[in-house]
Write an enzyme that holds these catalytic residues in place. Structure first.
Site, PDB file in Angstrom:
ATOM      1  N   GLU A 194      -6.187 -10.872  -0.955  1.00 29.14           N
ATOM      2  CA  GLU A 194      -6.786 -10.580   0.210  1.00 29.14           C
ATOM      3  C   GLU A 194      -8.409 -10.558   0.001  1.00 29.14           C
ATOM      4  O   GLU A 194      -9.035  -9.643   0.421  1.00 29.14           O
ATOM      5  CB  GLU A 194      -6.491  -9.335   0.913  1.00 29.14           C
ATOM      6  CG  GLU A 194      -5.081  -8.974   1.140  1.00 29.14           C
ATOM      7  CD  GLU A 194      -4.509  -7.684   2.060  1.00 29.14           C
ATOM      8  OE1 GLU A 194      -5.616  -7.072   2.462  1.00 29.14           O
ATOM      9  OE2 GLU A 194      -3.482  -7.431   1.900  1.00 29.14           O
ATOM     10  N   GLU A 214       0.685  -1.291   0.024  1.00 29.08           N
ATOM     11  CA  GLU A 214      -0.077   0.082  -0.079  1.00 29.08           C
ATOM     12  C   GLU A 214       0.734   1.329  -0.071  1.00 29.08           C
ATOM     13  O   GLU A 214       0.497   2.261   0.773  1.00 29.08           O
ATOM     14  CB  GLU A 214      -0.863   0.104   1.048  1.00 29.08           C
ATOM     15  CG  GLU A 214      -1.772  -1.329   1.243  1.00 29.08           C
ATOM     16  CD  GLU A 214      -2.766  -1.356   2.265  1.00 29.08           C
ATOM     17  OE1 GLU A 214      -2.746  -0.518   3.421  1.00 29.08           O
ATOM     18  OE2 GLU A 214      -3.632  -2.384   2.542  1.00 29.08           O
TER      19      GLU A 214
END
Length: 352
Positions: A262, A155
């Site tokens: 995820e 991220e």
């Protein structure tokens, strides 16, 4: 003649009733297929777990999954809470469970702006980078030969269309250099591990292009990077399966692997929706199942490029969505319900 026809008709009805009853009973006892077996010729099927719940989910994990990701146990604040102090215990429990059951392990994560203690950012840029190098040496070295893939950087990209990297100490202080060095150092410690850049909302065209640009720059510099992780936290409204396909196709141009790292699909249409369903509405479960079906059709289509799909959880009795973005709100984002039974979404992705 009429009596004979009537007798035959009655006999046929009896046989039909018996057959339908037999089929119904057979369906009741029908074996639930193993996800990992269904997809053994396509990609690994993974789940994010904790050392606290692996045995709670033991039966599901052994039957359906061949890859595990520690949900939090390899993040800096857990595994390296103080300078020169490492706690491998919780992550080791997950890795040992995986090894005993013939499962792969994805390491998550080495560089992230969350769950990193403040002391990590103390001092000069060189001191911070030296601290990271030592962390990677210890953590990747500890799991060398056991962790087959790492989310090296997680991220890093900004959600602001006008910014490239997010505003966070790693990038404010070290810039893109920290990303390059993290991949280089991880590769030096374990040359056999596959190294991924991982991020959310990579189905979004703007963020997709940022990820493409980042990975291309790394590859052009000869930095060892092997894949891109599309997290895949979906709602019932966004993104669309077509957006997922567009991202896979774009990243494939870089010659890297793509994994969904995820995956979960909330039963809410908006991340901040005010509803709180104590029982999931049937129409929303139907919508969820359709999205999973279409997503997996696309993932199978790109066999060889897509090398793994990991769900962010195992069953609906525990999901991170209970805590974020609306704390305390019930959600049902996975393939198995709270009683560990397969949901409609499960059946939709095994029927092909």
């Amino acid at each position: 003649m009429i009596n004979q026809r009537f007798s035959i008709l009655v006999l046929l009805l009896i046989l039909l009733t018996f057959s339908l009853g037999f089929l119904k009973e057979e369906a009741k006892g029908m074996e639930i297929p193993s996800l990992k077996e269904v997809y053994k010729d396509y990609f690994t099927i993974g789940a994010a777990v904790s050392h606290l719940n692996i045995y709670h989910y033991e039966n599901l994990l052994k039957k359906h999954f061949n890859s595990l990701t520690p949900e939090n146990q390899m993040k800096w604040e857990v595994i390296h809470p103080k300078p020169y102090v490492y706690d491998f215990g919780p992550a080791d429990e997950i890795v040992d469970f995986a090894m005993k059951n013939g499962m792969k392990v994805r390491g998550h994560t080495l560089v992230w702006h969350n769950q990193t203690p403040g002391w990590v950012y103390a001092g000069t840029k060189d001191e911070i980078l030296a601290r990271l190098k030592e962390h990677i040496k210890e953590v990747v070295g500890h799991y060398k030969g056991k962790v087959y893939a790492w989310d090296v950087v997680n991220e890093a990209l900004s959600d602001n269309p006008n910014e490239f990297l997010r505003r966070a100490p790693w990038y404010d202080i070290c810039g893109e250099e920290v990303i390059e060095k993290a991949f280089i150092w991880a590769h030096e410690v374990d040359p056999d591990a596959k190294l991924f850049y991982n991020d959310y909302n990579l189905e979004d065209p703007i963020k997709r292009e940022k990820a493409y640009k980042l990975v291309k720059k790394l590859k052009d510099k000869g930095v060892p990077i092997h894949g891109i992780g599309i997290q895949g936290h979906w709602t019932l409204a966004w993104p669309t399966p077509k957006m997922l396909e567009d991202s896979i196709k774009r990243f494939a141009e870089l010659g890297v692997e793509v994994q969904v790292t995820e995956f979960d699909i909330s039963i809410y249409y908006d991340r901040n929706e005010n509803n709180n369903f104590k029982v999931p509405p049937e129409d929303r479960l139907e919508r969820q199942a359709q999205l999973y079906k279409e997503a997996f059709e696309i993932l199978r289509k790109y066999k060889g490029i897509v090398t793994g799909v990991t769900f962010w959880g195992v069953a609906d009795d525990y999901t991170w969505l209970y805590f974020w973005p609306v704390r305390g709100r019930e959600d049902y984002p996975l393939l198995f319900d709270k009683n560990h039974n397969p949901k409609k979404a499960f059946w939709e992705i095994v029927k092909f």
